[in-house]
Design a protein around this motif. Structure first.
Motif, short mmCIF file in Angstrom:
data_model
loop_
_atom_site.label_atom_id
_atom_site.label_comp_id
_atom_site.label_asym_id
_atom_site.label_seq_id
_atom_site.Cartn_x
_atom_site.Cartn_y
_atom_site.Cartn_z
N SER A 307 0.84 -1.18 0.04
CA SER A 307 0.01 0.00 -0.02
C SER A 307 0.78 1.35 0.01
N PHE A 308 1.94 1.20 0.85
CA PHE A 308 2.79 2.48 0.76
C PHE A 308 3.50 2.65 -0.49
N SER A 309 4.15 1.60 -0.82
CA SER A 309 4.73 1.58 -2.25
C SER A 309 3.81 2.47 -3.46
N ALA A 310 2.68 1.64 -3.36
CA ALA A 310 1.71 2.25 -4.50
C ALA A 310 1.56 3.67 -4.30
N GLU A 311 1.20 4.16 -2.99
CA GLU A 311 1.08 5.64 -2.70
C GLU A 311 2.22 6.31 -3.01
N LEU A 312 3.34 5.75 -2.69
CA LEU A 312 4.54 6.63 -3.24
C LEU A 312 4.82 6.65 -4.43
N LYS A 313 4.46 5.77 -5.23
CA LYS A 313 4.84 5.73 -6.63
C LYS A 313 3.77 6.55 -7.45
N ASP A 314 2.58 6.73 -6.70
CA ASP A 314 1.64 7.65 -7.40
C ASP A 314 2.10 9.19 -7.09
N MET A 315 2.56 9.50 -5.78
CA MET A 315 2.96 10.72 -5.33
C MET A 315 4.41 11.11 -6.37
N TYR A 316 5.20 10.21 -6.92
CA TYR A 316 6.39 10.52 -7.47
C TYR A 316 6.40 10.04 -8.69
N PRO A 317 5.55 10.06 -9.90
CA PRO A 317 5.56 9.16 -10.89
C PRO A 317 6.83 9.65 -11.69
N GLU A 318 7.35 10.79 -11.72
CA GLU A 318 8.65 11.16 -12.32
C GLU A 318 9.73 10.19 -11.91
N VAL A 319 9.64 9.85 -10.60
CA VAL A 319 11.03 9.14 -10.14
C VAL A 319 10.74 7.64 -10.28
N PHE A 320 9.45 7.15 -10.32
CA PHE A 320 9.32 5.62 -10.42
C PHE A 320 8.57 5.35 -11.64
N ASN A 321 9.41 5.95 -12.82
CA ASN A 321 8.67 5.80 -14.12
C ASN A 321 9.06 4.79 -15.17
N CYS A 349 -2.35 -6.85 -5.43
CA CYS A 349 -1.18 -6.92 -6.02
C CYS A 349 -1.03 -6.94 -7.40
N ILE A 350 -2.01 -7.09 -8.26
CA ILE A 350 -1.89 -7.18 -9.84
C ILE A 350 -2.37 -5.62 -10.23
N ASP A 351 -2.78 -4.85 -9.28
CA ASP A 351 -2.96 -3.37 -9.64
C ASP A 351 -1.94 -2.80 -10.53
N GLU A 352 -2.31 -2.19 -11.63
CA GLU A 352 -1.50 -1.38 -12.58
C GLU A 352 -0.45 -2.24 -12.93
N ARG A 353 -0.37 -3.65 -13.03
CA ARG A 353 0.62 -4.52 -13.49
C ARG A 353 -0.17 -5.52 -14.61
N GLY A 397 -21.47 -20.86 -12.49
CA GLY A 397 -21.50 -19.98 -11.53
C GLY A 397 -21.22 -18.45 -12.38
N ASP A 398 -20.78 -17.23 -11.70
CA ASP A 398 -20.70 -15.98 -12.35
C ASP A 398 -19.14 -15.82 -12.53
N PHE A 399 -19.06 -15.49 -14.04
CA PHE A 399 -17.58 -15.37 -14.08
C PHE A 399 -17.03 -13.78 -14.67
N TYR A 400 -15.82 -13.52 -14.17
CA TYR A 400 -15.41 -12.39 -14.24
C TYR A 400 -13.64 -12.32 -14.62
N CYS A 401 -13.45 -11.32 -15.25
CA CYS A 401 -12.01 -11.23 -15.70
C CYS A 401 -11.70 -9.86 -15.31
N VAL A 402 -10.44 -9.79 -14.30
CA VAL A 402 -10.05 -8.83 -13.49
C VAL A 402 -8.66 -8.37 -14.19
N SER A 403 -8.54 -7.38 -15.02
CA SER A 403 -7.38 -7.21 -15.74
C SER A 403 -6.40 -6.08 -14.87
N GLY A 404 -5.24 -6.39 -14.46
CA GLY A 404 -4.22 -5.38 -13.65
C GLY A 404 -4.10 -4.24 -14.22
#
Length: 469
Positions: A307-321, A349-353, A397-404
């Motif tokens: 969570s922290f790393s995701a927040e930091l990456k969003d704060m500094y996109p120019e650093v973690f680009n 874990c798969i968010d934005e990946r 059942g109900d089927f879903y596709c979750v794309s990161g």
């Protein structure tokens, strides 16, 4: 003359066992050293070697920094060089080692818990014990500690301790040596170093243990020990000389932690003075995180670090680009997914990946996976969820596709064959997807490597999903 020769021979024979033991201790540290020694030694090798891979971002600090900054979630060019128990003193030499053998990074993030800005509690038992730093650096640390009369380093017998460690004398290693025997810790220590390689130096509090506080913690005063302040500034000077952008981060603490107005004022005043001298540094104070994001009262567990790393990456996109995932990143993320036991955190874990999660839900959960994720309290920013409404699949059942990464590029097929549910990844044989009754089952696909990371089953109980395998 013969008597002198005999005396020398006798003395040599008496000293030989001691010399042999000292040489063994010096040459086989992984065979017996315990605690954080293998990580300290990995850090020494990493920083004193010319690495083939270049790194844009370095992490410095103590155990809270090591636990919080997750290189696999930040970028493939981020390296975590923080070491548990260290202060600005040791971290200056860590950066010095790195710059002597590798190109300067573009940015450096620095984080310490308050105690390691005030006293050294692991200098002897970790830094000196493991021989992380060389003789010249150790002498310089002691010289500066004497200049500042720093009692946390200048222990009662510090001169004898220094000699004992530098000569690898058994009195400092006999307990760990006897506990380990000649080689009993080697495999475990090598595995620890291999994990350090995989996770980019992060070794503290990896896992899902959750902190259960016993009461409120109030921080009343902030101050920096004079010796540590001088080394803090030496780190900043070294960064200025090498044109490294510096970000000082006060990391999130658990929700049961608070700060007095006096503390906040002391903190503000100290860093404002620091920024007057070093105007290029940034200072961020992150608010508290939920208690369950920590393994104890200070160290984030894997979920907190993610969570922290995701927040930091969003704060500094120019650093973690650097968006291209390296093989190490993929493998590390895959291992985190395999270890995870909650649906919402697998999706995190798969968010934005470049991952896809395929879900079959035949539970009695009434609101659908979208609502479940939105109510989980886990911040998920960029996944795309689509539903497969084919009638021939309804009975399963109900089927879903979750794309990161929002692309839904995973090449897979779900189909019914002779009353059985089949799953097929492109280029591979179709396999039976044996979905159990009243379960939510998911398959995680690594799109980059076109492989299945894992399959997991959950049952719906007590208004939530509980892993069942």
């Amino acid at each position: 003359m013969k008597q002198i020769v005999k005396l020398i021979i006798k003395c040599s024979c008496v000293m030989l066992p001691l010399w042999v033991v000292c040489m063994y201790i010096r040459s086989h540290p992984l065979a017996f050293m315990d605690s954080e020694a293998p990580y300290y030694l990995w850090n020494k090798i990493k920083t004193n070697t010319a690495n083939e891979q270049s790194y844009d971002v370095l992490i410095l600090g103590d155990s809270v920094a090591n636990a919080a900054y997750m290189p696999e979630a930040l970028s493939g060019t981020t390296l975590n060089l923080a070491l548990g128990g260290t202060t600005p003193v040791e971290n200056y030499y860590t950066l010095q080692d790195w710059l002597a053998h590798n190109p300067a990074p573009k940015a450096c993030y620095i984080s310490f818990q308050d105690s390691h800005l005030q006293r050294a509690d692991c200098f002897w038992v970790r830094s000196m014990y493991s021989h992380r730093y060389n003789l010249g650096q150790n002498l310089e640390m002691l010289k500066n500690a004497m200049n500042y009369k720093d009692a946390s380093i200048l222990t009662e017998h510090y001169i004898l301790d220094f000699i004992s460690y530098e000569l690898f004398l058994p009195n400092k290693y006999i307990i760990s040596f006897m506990n380990a025997g000649f080689n009993q810790r080697y495999q475990g220590n090598r595995s620890a170093q291999q994990a350090d390689d995989l996770y980019g130096g992060r070794y503290i509090a990896r896992g899902l243990n959750e902190y259960v506080p016993s009461g409120e913690i109030v921080n009343e005063k902030f101050y920096v020990n004079p010796l540590f302040d001088s080394y803090y500034r030496k780190i900043l000077e070294l960064c200025r000389e090498n044109r490294i952008q510096v970000y000082i981060v006060k990391l999130p603490l658990p929700a049961n932690t608070s700060f007095t107005e006096e503390y906040e004022e002391d903190f503000r005043r100290y860093y404002e003075e620091l920024q007057k001298e070093y105007p290029y540094i940034g200072v961020d104070w992150f608010p508290a995180y939920p208690n369950q994001y920590f393994s104890d009262g200070a160290h984030m567990n894997t979920r907190g670090a993610l969570s922290f790393s995701a927040e930091l990456k969003d704060m500094y996109p120019e650093v973690f680009n650097n968006t291209d995932m390296t093989p190490n990143q993929s493998t590390a993320i895959n291992e985190e997914i395999k270890a995870e036991n909650k649906i919402e955190w697998i999706i995190k874990c798969i968010d934005e990946r470049p991952y896809t999660v395929v879900i079959c839900d035949n539970t009695e959960y009434p609101q659908g996976i979208n609502n479940y994720l939105s109510q989980s309290g886990v911040w998920i920013s960029n996944v795309l969820i689509s539903q497969d409404n084919r009638k021939e699949l309804n009975e399963f059942g109900d089927f879903y596709c979750v794309s990161g990464d929002g692309s839904c590029t995973a090449d897979y097929t779900i189909f019914e064959e002779e009353g059985r549910l089949m799953f097929q990844l492109q280029g591979q044989d179709a396999e039976l997807w044996d979905v159990a009754e009243n379960t939510l089952e998911l398959i995680v696909i690594d799109n980059n490597n076109r492989s299945i990371v894992c399959e997991k089953k959950f049952r719906y109980a007590d208004a939530g999903f509980v892993i069942s395998n």
